[in-house]
Design a protein around this motif. Structure first.
Motif, PDB file in Angstrom:
ATOM      1  N   TYR A  81     -36.143   6.341  23.614  1.00  0.00           N
ATOM      2  CA  TYR A  81     -36.380   6.578  22.187  1.00  0.00           C
ATOM      3  C   TYR A  81     -35.225   7.372  21.578  1.00  0.00           C
ATOM      4  O   TYR A  81     -34.764   7.067  20.474  1.00  0.00           O
ATOM      5  N   ARG A  82     -34.765   8.388  22.291  1.00  0.00           N
ATOM      6  CA  ARG A  82     -33.639   9.191  21.795  1.00  0.00           C
ATOM      7  C   ARG A  82     -32.422   8.314  21.530  1.00  0.00           C
ATOM      8  O   ARG A  82     -31.749   8.444  20.494  1.00  0.00           O
ATOM      9  N   ASP A  83     -32.129   7.415  22.460  1.00  0.00           N
ATOM     10  CA  ASP A  83     -30.933   6.581  22.334  1.00  0.00           C
ATOM     11  C   ASP A  83     -31.024   5.615  21.161  1.00  0.00           C
ATOM     12  O   ASP A  83     -29.993   5.105  20.693  1.00  0.00           O
ATOM     13  N   ALA A  84     -32.231   5.332  20.686  1.00  0.00           N
ATOM     14  CA  ALA A  84     -32.414   4.438  19.538  1.00  0.00           C
ATOM     15  C   ALA A  84     -32.221   5.160  18.212  1.00  0.00           C
ATOM     16  O   ALA A  84     -32.183   4.511  17.159  1.00  0.00           O
ATOM     17  N   LEU A  85     -32.080   6.490  18.256  1.00  0.00           N
ATOM     18  CA  LEU A  85     -32.020   7.295  17.035  1.00  0.00           C
ATOM     19  C   LEU A  85     -30.587   7.634  16.645  1.00  0.00           C
ATOM     20  O   LEU A  85     -29.719   7.820  17.493  1.00  0.00           O
ATOM     21  N   VAL A  86     -30.371   7.753  15.342  1.00  0.00           N
ATOM     22  CA  VAL A  86     -29.069   8.192  14.839  1.00  0.00           C
ATOM     23  C   VAL A  86     -29.080   9.714  14.680  1.00  0.00           C
ATOM     24  O   VAL A  86     -30.146  10.347  14.670  1.00  0.00           O
ATOM     25  N   PRO A  87     -27.886  10.335  14.582  1.00  0.00           N
ATOM     26  CA  PRO A  87     -27.836  11.784  14.338  1.00  0.00           C
ATOM     27  C   PRO A  87     -28.635  12.178  13.097  1.00  0.00           C
ATOM     28  O   PRO A  87     -28.699  11.440  12.113  1.00  0.00           O
ATOM     29  N   GLY A  88     -29.246  13.352  13.174  1.00  0.00           N
ATOM     30  CA  GLY A  88     -30.116  13.828  12.098  1.00  0.00           C
ATOM     31  C   GLY A  88     -31.574  13.510  12.338  1.00  0.00           C
ATOM     32  O   GLY A  88     -32.451  14.013  11.629  1.00  0.00           O
ATOM     33  N   SER A  89     -31.831  12.668  13.338  1.00  0.00           N
ATOM     34  CA  SER A  89     -33.220  12.352  13.684  1.00  0.00           C
ATOM     35  C   SER A  89     -33.871  13.542  14.384  1.00  0.00           C
ATOM     36  O   SER A  89     -33.195  14.380  14.982  1.00  0.00           O
ATOM     37  N   HIS A  90     -35.179  13.609  14.285  1.00  0.00           N
ATOM     38  CA  HIS A  90     -35.949  14.705  14.868  1.00  0.00           C
ATOM     39  C   HIS A  90     -36.848  14.195  15.996  1.00  0.00           C
ATOM     40  O   HIS A  90     -37.305  13.053  15.962  1.00  0.00           O
ATOM     41  N   MET A  91     -37.095  15.056  16.967  1.00  0.00           N
ATOM     42  CA  MET A  91     -38.155  14.822  17.939  1.00  0.00           C
ATOM     43  C   MET A  91     -39.128  15.993  17.867  1.00  0.00           C
ATOM     44  O   MET A  91     -38.722  17.153  18.015  1.00  0.00           O
ATOM     45  N   VAL A  92     -40.383  15.684  17.644  1.00  0.00           N
ATOM     46  CA  VAL A  92     -41.447  16.682  17.559  1.00  0.00           C
ATOM     47  C   VAL A  92     -42.307  16.539  18.803  1.00  0.00           C
ATOM     48  O   VAL A  92     -42.788  15.442  19.105  1.00  0.00           O
ATOM     49  N   LEU A  93     -42.496  17.637  19.531  1.00  0.00           N
ATOM     50  CA  LEU A  93     -43.194  17.550  20.815  1.00  0.00           C
ATOM     51  C   LEU A  93     -44.142  18.723  21.001  1.00  0.00           C
ATOM     52  O   LEU A  93     -43.808  19.863  20.687  1.00  0.00           O
ATOM     53  N   SER A  94     -45.329  18.426  21.504  1.00  0.00           N
ATOM     54  CA  SER A  94     -46.221  19.470  22.030  1.00  0.00           C
ATOM     55  C   SER A  94     -46.747  18.974  23.368  1.00  0.00           C
ATOM     56  O   SER A  94     -46.980  17.774  23.548  1.00  0.00           O
ATOM     57  N   HIS A  95     -46.915  19.906  24.308  1.00  0.00           N
ATOM     58  CA  HIS A  95     -47.216  19.512  25.681  1.00  0.00           C
ATOM     59  C   HIS A  95     -47.964  20.640  26.374  1.00  0.00           C
ATOM     60  O   HIS A  95     -47.616  21.819  26.218  1.00  0.00           O
ATOM     61  N   LEU A  96     -48.984  20.291  27.152  1.00  0.00           N
ATOM     62  CA  LEU A  96     -49.680  21.298  27.940  1.00  0.00           C
ATOM     63  C   LEU A  96     -48.766  21.837  29.034  1.00  0.00           C
ATOM     64  O   LEU A  96     -48.063  21.075  29.697  1.00  0.00           O
TER      65      LEU A  96
END
Length: 263
Positions: A175-190
């Motif tokens: 998924y990261r590699d499909a994104l252009v600069p300025g894109s965000h990743m939002v994550l929450s994890h136990l």
């Protein structure tokens, strides 16, 4: 993280469903007795903290979406979105935003399509996030999301349901590699950080649910942000990720949250 099967379980009303359990904790009505029983068992194990935790997690999602929108991101891909509830991503992001919700659960799919049918710029895809190439090539995703522009990809309370055997780091990387600069990743994890004994008990409850759950260490969760720059305050508890707030509670929870920006 313990090893579990990697295929999603297709189950009905007689098996606890992770989306319906979450709905129950949020005060929703789209759940059955078996969901409520397992959900209440986790309430007991956590001494009620799970109720506050899921609501704080939902509040974090809202703040993270607003932060991305404020940075100019107008496209959102919500992976493992669960049942639609209050303050959904498209409602928080505001007019003009384009949002695709993704979940492999047919129960979620039927509810989501009915609820979102009249929402402009919003789509739903019944797909497995563990197959990024197929998901990213889906016609609905391609219709609504322009990957030549920044996108916010949301992994909110979902990666702890992806087993190590499925290669979650590699999945996030696709998924990261499909994104252009300025894109965000939002994550929450136990995380195993604060309450390892209670997490182990909770994992046992989820063994009988629609998807088994496995918490990860702080270092393992940080690894998902490879290729992203973590926004302040970094990888923290849900009460601490509150940009602009004067005071944040230091109450400890089982989850860690963070937002990264691709440069």
């Amino acid at each position: 993280m313990a090893s579990h099967e990697t295929a999603p379980r297709r189950v009905g009303a007689d098996t606890p469903n992770i989306a319906r359990m979450y709905d129950y904790w949020l005060g929703g009505k789209d759940n059955f007795a078996t969901d409520r029983e397992s959900a209440e068992e986790i309430v007991r194990i956590s001494r009620g903290k799970v109720l506050r935790g899921v609501r704080l997690n939902r509040a974090f999602l809202g703040r993270a979406v607003r932060a991305a929108a404020s940075a100019g991101v107008r496209q959102f891909l919500d992976l493992g979105s669960g049942l639609p509830t209050r303050e959904n991503v498209h409602e928080v992001a505001g007019p003009g935003a384009r949002v695709v919700y993704v979940d492999y659960d047919p129960v979620v799919a039927s509810h989501a399509r009915a609820i979102l049918a009249r929402s402009e710029g919003v789509g739903f895809v019944e797909a497995d996030l563990r197959r990024p190439a197929a998901l990213l090539g889906d016609p609905t995703v391609r219709e609504l999301i322009d990957f030549t522009e920044p996108v916010a990809v949301l992994f909110v309370s979902v990666l702890h349901f992806v087993d190590d055997a499925a290669g979650p780091g590699a999945i996030v990387g696709e998924y990261r590699d499909a994104l252009v600069p300025g894109s965000h990743m939002v994550l929450s994890h136990l995380s195993t950080e604060n309450f390892p004994d209670k997490i182990a008990q909770t994992e046992r409850v989820y063994q009988g649910a629609s998807a088994p759950m496995g918490a990860r260490t702080r270092a393992e969760i940080l690894g998902f942000f490879d290729g992203f720059e973590l926004l302040p305050p970094g990888l923290v508890g849900p009460t601490e990720w509150n940009p602009g707030a004067r005071d944040t509670s230091l109450e400890k929870f089982a989850g860690l949250v963070g937002v990264g920006v691709k440069h």
